[in-house]
Design a protein around this motif. Structure first.
Motif, PDB file in Angstrom:
ATOM      1  N   LEU A  17       0.822  -1.205   0.000  1.00 14.01           N
ATOM      2  CA  LEU A  17       0.000   0.000   0.000  1.00 14.01           C
ATOM      3  C   LEU A  17       0.859   1.259   0.000  1.00 14.01           C
ATOM      4  O   LEU A  17       0.601   2.198  -0.748  1.00 14.01           O
ATOM      5  N   LEU A  18       1.913   1.280   0.812  1.00 13.63           N
ATOM      6  CA  LEU A  18       2.786   2.453   0.858  1.00 13.63           C
ATOM      7  C   LEU A  18       3.558   2.613  -0.454  1.00 13.63           C
ATOM      8  O   LEU A  18       3.830   3.732  -0.880  1.00 13.63           O
ATOM      9  N   LEU A  21       8.619   6.821   1.943  1.00 17.63           N
ATOM     10  CA  LEU A  21       7.753   7.202   3.055  1.00 17.63           C
ATOM     11  C   LEU A  21       8.211   8.513   3.688  1.00 17.63           C
ATOM     12  O   LEU A  21       7.403   9.413   3.919  1.00 17.63           O
ATOM     13  N   PHE A  22       9.523   8.656   3.929  1.00 12.72           N
ATOM     14  CA  PHE A  22      10.023   9.859   4.594  1.00 12.72           C
ATOM     15  C   PHE A  22      10.170  11.051   3.644  1.00 12.72           C
ATOM     16  O   PHE A  22      10.024  12.189   4.071  1.00 12.72           O
ATOM     17  N   ASN A  23      10.472  10.815   2.364  1.00 13.55           N
ATOM     18  CA  ASN A  23      10.732  11.917   1.435  1.00 13.55           C
ATOM     19  C   ASN A  23       9.519  12.369   0.631  1.00 13.55           C
ATOM     20  O   ASN A  23       9.471  13.516   0.188  1.00 13.55           O
ATOM     21  N   GLU A  24       8.547  11.485   0.394  1.00 18.04           N
ATOM     22  CA  GLU A  24       7.386  11.849  -0.421  1.00 18.04           C
ATOM     23  C   GLU A  24       6.091  11.878   0.394  1.00 18.04           C
ATOM     24  O   GLU A  24       5.390  12.883   0.413  1.00 18.04           O
ATOM     25  N   ILE A  33      -8.281  -0.226  -0.791  1.00 16.28           N
ATOM     26  CA  ILE A  33      -7.775   0.693   0.225  1.00 16.28           C
ATOM     27  C   ILE A  33      -6.688   1.517  -0.443  1.00 16.28           C
ATOM     28  O   ILE A  33      -5.829   0.982  -1.142  1.00 16.28           O
ATOM     29  N   GLU A  34      -6.759   2.833  -0.264  1.00 17.96           N
ATOM     30  CA  GLU A  34      -5.810   3.714  -0.934  1.00 17.96           C
ATOM     31  C   GLU A  34      -5.386   4.840  -0.006  1.00 17.96           C
ATOM     32  O   GLU A  34      -6.091   5.173   0.953  1.00 17.96           O
ATOM     33  N   LEU A  35      -4.239   5.421  -0.310  1.00 17.57           N
ATOM     34  CA  LEU A  35      -3.766   6.601   0.409  1.00 17.57           C
ATOM     35  C   LEU A  35      -4.514   7.804  -0.143  1.00 17.57           C
ATOM     36  O   LEU A  35      -4.655   7.944  -1.351  1.00 17.57           O
TER      37      LEU A  35
END
Length: 168
Positions: free
Chosen positions: A23-24, A125-128, A165-167
Motif C-alpha cells: 500500500l505504501l 515514506l520519509f521523502n514523499e 484501500i488507498e492513500l
C-alpha cells in the motif's frame, strides 16, 4: 488455533506487513473488506510516525583528506535520534521492497540510480509521503485519515466482500 481473519498471529502479522508495504509503495491495493479494515490502523500509525519525525535531521561537518594530504570539509545530512528511531520501527513493521527497473532503462542506468538508496520504501515514506501529509495536517489542522476504503461488492467464487484501500 486461528484467530482474527482465520489466521494465526504470525500469519496475520506477516500479511499485514506485506499489505502495508504494498500500500505504501503503490498507493492503492485491492483486498477483502475485512483485511482492509484491519490494515487501516496499521498503516495510519506508520504514516503518523513518519510525519512526526521526517524533518528531524542533523548536519555534520566531516573533514577528510584527499590524495595530496589536504583537508576537505564536507557537510553531510544524517537522521536525528527521533527520525532514526522511527525509521527503525517502520523498517521492523514493513518489508523492504526493491526499486523496479523501468522497461526501457539500461541496467547500468538502473544501478547508478539506485546505488545510494538502501531502503527504497522507507525513503519514499520519509521523502514523499510524510511531507505531503504534514502539509495537509498544517492546512486542515487534522492528523490521521490518511487512507480511504471503497467497498466493491462480492468476489466471484467465494463471495468475499472486496474493497480497495488507498492513500488519500
Amino acid at each position: 488455533m486461528p484467530g482474527k481473519l482465520g489466521k494465526t498471529t504470525e500469519q496475520r502479522l506477516a500479511m499485514l506487513r506485506n499489505q502495508a508495504s504494498q500500500l505504501l509503495w503503490y498507493g492503492k491495493i485491492e483486498t477483502t473488506a475485512a483485511r482492509a479494515k484491519e490494515l487501516r490502523p496499521y498503516v495510519e500509525k506508520l504514516i503518523t510516525k513518519a510525519v512526526n519525525t521526517y524533518d528531524d535531521v542533523v548536519e555534520i561537518e566531516v573533514v577528510a583528506k584527499d590524495k595530496k594530504g589536504k583537508d576537505i570539509k564536507t557537510t553531510s545530512i544524517k537522521d536525528g535520534p527521533k527520525k532514526l528511531a522511527a525509521r527503525r520501527a517502520i523498517i521492523a513493521k514493513t518489508y523492504d521492497l526493491q526499486e523496479i527497473k523501468a522497461f526501457s532503462e539500461k541496467k547500468s542506468d538502473y544501478k547508478k540510480r539506485t546505488e545510494q538508496i538502501k531502503h527504497p520504501l522507507i525513503e519514499k515514506l520519509f521523502n514523499e509521503i510524510a511531507p505531503k501529509y504534514a502539509q495537509r495536517k498544517e492546512e486542515l489542522g487534522q492528523g490521521g485519515g490518511y487512507t480511504r476504503i471503497y467497498l466493491l461488492g462480492q468476489r466471484r467464487g467465494d463471495a468475499a466482500e472486496t474493497a480497495i484501500i488507498e492513500l488519500v
